[in-house]
Design a protein around this motif. Structure first.
Motif, mmCIF file in Angstrom:
data_model
loop_
_atom_site.group_PDB
_atom_site.id
_atom_site.type_symbol
_atom_site.label_atom_id
_atom_site.label_comp_id
_atom_site.label_asym_id
_atom_site.label_seq_id
_atom_site.Cartn_x
_atom_site.Cartn_y
_atom_site.Cartn_z
ATOM 1 N N VAL A 66 -1.610 -13.577 4.866
ATOM 2 C CA VAL A 66 -1.916 -12.377 4.062
ATOM 3 C C VAL A 66 -3.182 -11.711 4.603
ATOM 4 O O VAL A 66 -3.264 -10.487 4.709
ATOM 5 C CB VAL A 66 -2.061 -12.730 2.563
ATOM 6 N N TYR A 67 -4.179 -12.536 4.980
ATOM 7 C CA TYR A 67 -5.414 -11.974 5.549
ATOM 8 C C TYR A 67 -5.127 -11.273 6.885
ATOM 9 O O TYR A 67 -5.638 -10.175 7.147
ATOM 10 C CB TYR A 67 -6.486 -13.057 5.752
ATOM 11 N N THR A 68 -4.305 -11.902 7.734
ATOM 12 C CA THR A 68 -3.966 -11.314 9.040
ATOM 13 C C THR A 68 -3.249 -9.979 8.852
ATOM 14 O O THR A 68 -3.525 -9.002 9.562
ATOM 15 C CB THR A 68 -3.082 -12.285 9.852
ATOM 16 N N ILE A 69 -2.330 -9.936 7.892
ATOM 17 C CA ILE A 69 -1.585 -8.702 7.605
ATOM 18 C C ILE A 69 -2.565 -7.614 7.139
ATOM 19 O O ILE A 69 -2.481 -6.455 7.563
ATOM 20 C CB ILE A 69 -0.486 -8.982 6.549
ATOM 21 N N PHE A 70 -3.543 -8.006 6.292
ATOM 22 C CA PHE A 70 -4.586 -7.063 5.843
ATOM 23 C C PHE A 70 -5.407 -6.574 7.047
ATOM 24 O O PHE A 70 -5.654 -5.378 7.214
ATOM 25 C CB PHE A 70 -5.491 -7.755 4.813
ATOM 26 N N ALA A 71 -5.823 -7.520 7.919
ATOM 27 C CA ALA A 71 -6.660 -7.172 9.083
ATOM 28 C C ALA A 71 -5.920 -6.256 10.059
ATOM 29 O O ALA A 71 -6.542 -5.452 10.763
ATOM 30 C CB ALA A 71 -7.112 -8.439 9.796
ATOM 31 N N ARG A 72 -4.593 -6.368 10.109
ATOM 32 C CA ARG A 72 -3.782 -5.512 10.999
ATOM 33 C C ARG A 72 -3.400 -4.188 10.315
ATOM 34 O O ARG A 72 -2.604 -3.423 10.851
ATOM 35 C CB ARG A 72 -2.498 -6.248 11.434
ATOM 36 N N GLY A 73 -3.914 -3.971 9.105
ATOM 37 C CA GLY A 73 -3.642 -2.709 8.398
ATOM 38 C C GLY A 73 -2.221 -2.594 7.875
ATOM 39 O O GLY A 73 -1.688 -1.492 7.725
ATOM 40 N N LYS A 74 -1.576 -3.747 7.590
ATOM 41 C CA LYS A 74 -0.170 -3.727 7.151
ATOM 42 C C LYS A 74 0.005 -4.192 5.691
ATOM 43 O O LYS A 74 1.113 -4.541 5.284
ATOM 44 C CB LYS A 74 0.679 -4.625 8.072
ATOM 45 N N SER A 75 -1.102 -4.230 4.916
ATOM 46 C CA SER A 75 -1.011 -4.713 3.528
ATOM 47 C C SER A 75 -0.018 -3.911 2.696
ATOM 48 O O SER A 75 0.646 -4.448 1.811
ATOM 49 C CB SER A 75 -2.377 -4.673 2.844
ATOM 50 N N ASP A 76 0.082 -2.590 2.986
ATOM 51 C CA ASP A 76 1.010 -1.753 2.206
ATOM 52 C C ASP A 76 2.463 -2.187 2.418
ATOM 53 O O ASP A 76 3.281 -2.097 1.496
ATOM 54 C CB ASP A 76 0.828 -0.267 2.554
ATOM 55 N N VAL A 77 2.779 -2.672 3.625
ATOM 56 C CA VAL A 77 4.149 -3.151 3.907
ATOM 57 C C VAL A 77 4.423 -4.397 3.063
ATOM 58 O O VAL A 77 5.476 -4.523 2.423
ATOM 59 C CB VAL A 77 4.375 -3.470 5.407
ATOM 60 N N LEU A 78 3.444 -5.317 3.051
ATOM 61 C CA LEU A 78 3.602 -6.537 2.254
ATOM 62 C C LEU A 78 3.697 -6.209 0.778
ATOM 63 O O LEU A 78 4.513 -6.786 0.050
ATOM 64 C CB LEU A 78 2.428 -7.491 2.532
#
Length: 392
Positions: free
Chosen positions: A374-386
């Motif tokens: 979840v942190y990696t997804i946030f760091a890659r700017g993909k939190s909205d996809v999740l």
């Protein structure tokens, strides 16, 4: 490796040259590429004639044979792809015999063996080849542990092997494959292929548990874990259709509107160093926003009330523990005498450290991966996809 006479060497090298020279590419680009490969092969053949112990030339020649195998057209005049790969394997064998620390050679040799195994379906011969491939990936990783790609491929080879071996051996091999994919991800947390592969192997394990009459809880937990990894792979690479279609299959297995729900033992709020007797086991949930403890008020309410946003859940009771994803510095397993015995979890945040204890080491692995992903997804700017995946 058996010692060969100089004449045997010459014959084998001539045979390898003949194979490469007779490959015709599929199209003009392939033909042009094959001319370059043939020229390169002649150079390596000359180098080995001058110095039969030139392991670099042997290794590069093996690569040329392997790449030529990819260039084979389907017409009958070309040598078989298998013959080229077999010859490449012989060169890798010689190169690693001369230089046992050549990790790239073990890695590419394992790929060549895997390609030969794929041509043989689910046969005894394929089983032997997959076993050889796993041994070579193991050797490659021993020589170069910092290779997520080798770990991922090792996991895939084990997964293929598990589909052929007798049922009694399958479970152990699958568990080993899981450990390899997990190790690959821990070297590179945005390695979406390894994340997806871990999801698929866990899904297969859940299906096996269902077939063999395993416990319902174990099966549901495996399906849920599988869905977490597939959702994470999709969040990192939303355009990959294979991830999208897999997500459609498993999304309902997530504890929506959360990514993960489970138990952790935690100290009282604001007292990270508390007597072990004050630590309590309670439910936590993880979303794209953070990891939050479910308060006693919420636990008493019906499951329906959990469909509110995670932010609301945290605001309902300030006496709960919460970690927002942007505040995380690192997440790790920890062993500390101030913690109750068991699988310790430390989340280092900009506000200080948060300690918890998972129910088991296996459960800890699941929490570590989920929070880090979840942190990696946030760091890659993909939190909205999740967010879109879990809140629908």
């Amino acid at each position: 490796m058996n010692q060969e006479s100089p004449q045997q060497h010459v014959d084998q090298n001539d045979a390898a040259m003949d194979l490469i020279s007779s490959v015709t590419g599929v199209d003009e680009e392939g033909r042009s590429r094959q001319r370059i490969l043939t020229f390169a092969a002649r150079r390596y053949a000359s180098a080995i004639e001058r110095n039969p112990e030139d392991y670099d030339a042997l290794y590069n020649w093996a690569l040329v044979l392997q790449e030529s195998a990819d260039n084979v057209s389907q017409d009958s005049t070309s040598p078989s792809k298998d013959a080229l790969l077999e010859e490449a394997c012989k060169k890798y064998d010689e190169a690693t015999h001369l230089c046992p620390t050549l990790h790239d050679a073990f890695y590419n040799w394992a790929i060549a063996i895997s390609d030969r195994a794929k041509m043989r379906g689910r046969t005894k011969e394929a089983e032997e080849l997959w076993k050889q491939a796993t041994k070579n990936y193991e050797k490659a990783v021993q020589l170069n542990w910092n290779s997520p790609q080798a770990l991922n491929n090792w996991g895939l080879a084990l997964q293929e092997l598990s589909a052929i071996v007798p049922a009694r051996e399958k479970q152990t091999i699958v568990r080993t494959a899981i450990s390899k994919f997990r190790a690959a991800i821990r070297l590179q947390y945005d390695f979406h292929r390894a994340i997806y592969n871990l999801g698929t192997v866990l899904y297969g394990l859940a299906e096996d548990t269902l077939r063999t009459g395993g416990s319902v809880n174990a099966k549901d937990e495996l399906y849920s874990q599988s869905a977490i990894y597939i959702a994470a792979a999709h969040a990192l690479k939303p355009n990959y259709s294979v991830y999208s279609s897999a997500l459609r299959l498993v999304r309902s297995m997530l504890p929506l509107p959360h990514l993960k729900v489970g138990y952790l033992t935690a100290p009282p709020v604001g007292k990270p160093v508390a007597p072990h007797s004050d630590w309590k086991r309670s439910q936590f949930f993880l979303t794209h926003e953070g990891l939050y403890q479910i308060s006693k008020i919420e636990q008493k309410q019906s499951a329906q009330s959990l469909s509110g946003r995670s932010g609301d859940a945290v605001n309902m009771d300030k006496r709960t523990i919460g970690v927002d994803i942007p505040d995380i510095v690192s997440v790790s397993a920890c062993a500390d005498l101030t913690l109750p015995p068991g699988a310790g979890l430390c989340i280092d945040t900009i506000h200080g450290q948060v300690f918890m204890v998972a129910d088991s080491w296996e459960s800890l692995d699941g929490w570590l991966d989920a929070i880090r992903l979840v942190y990696t997804i946030f760091a890659r700017g993909k939190s909205d996809v999740l967010a879109g995946i879990i809140t629908g």
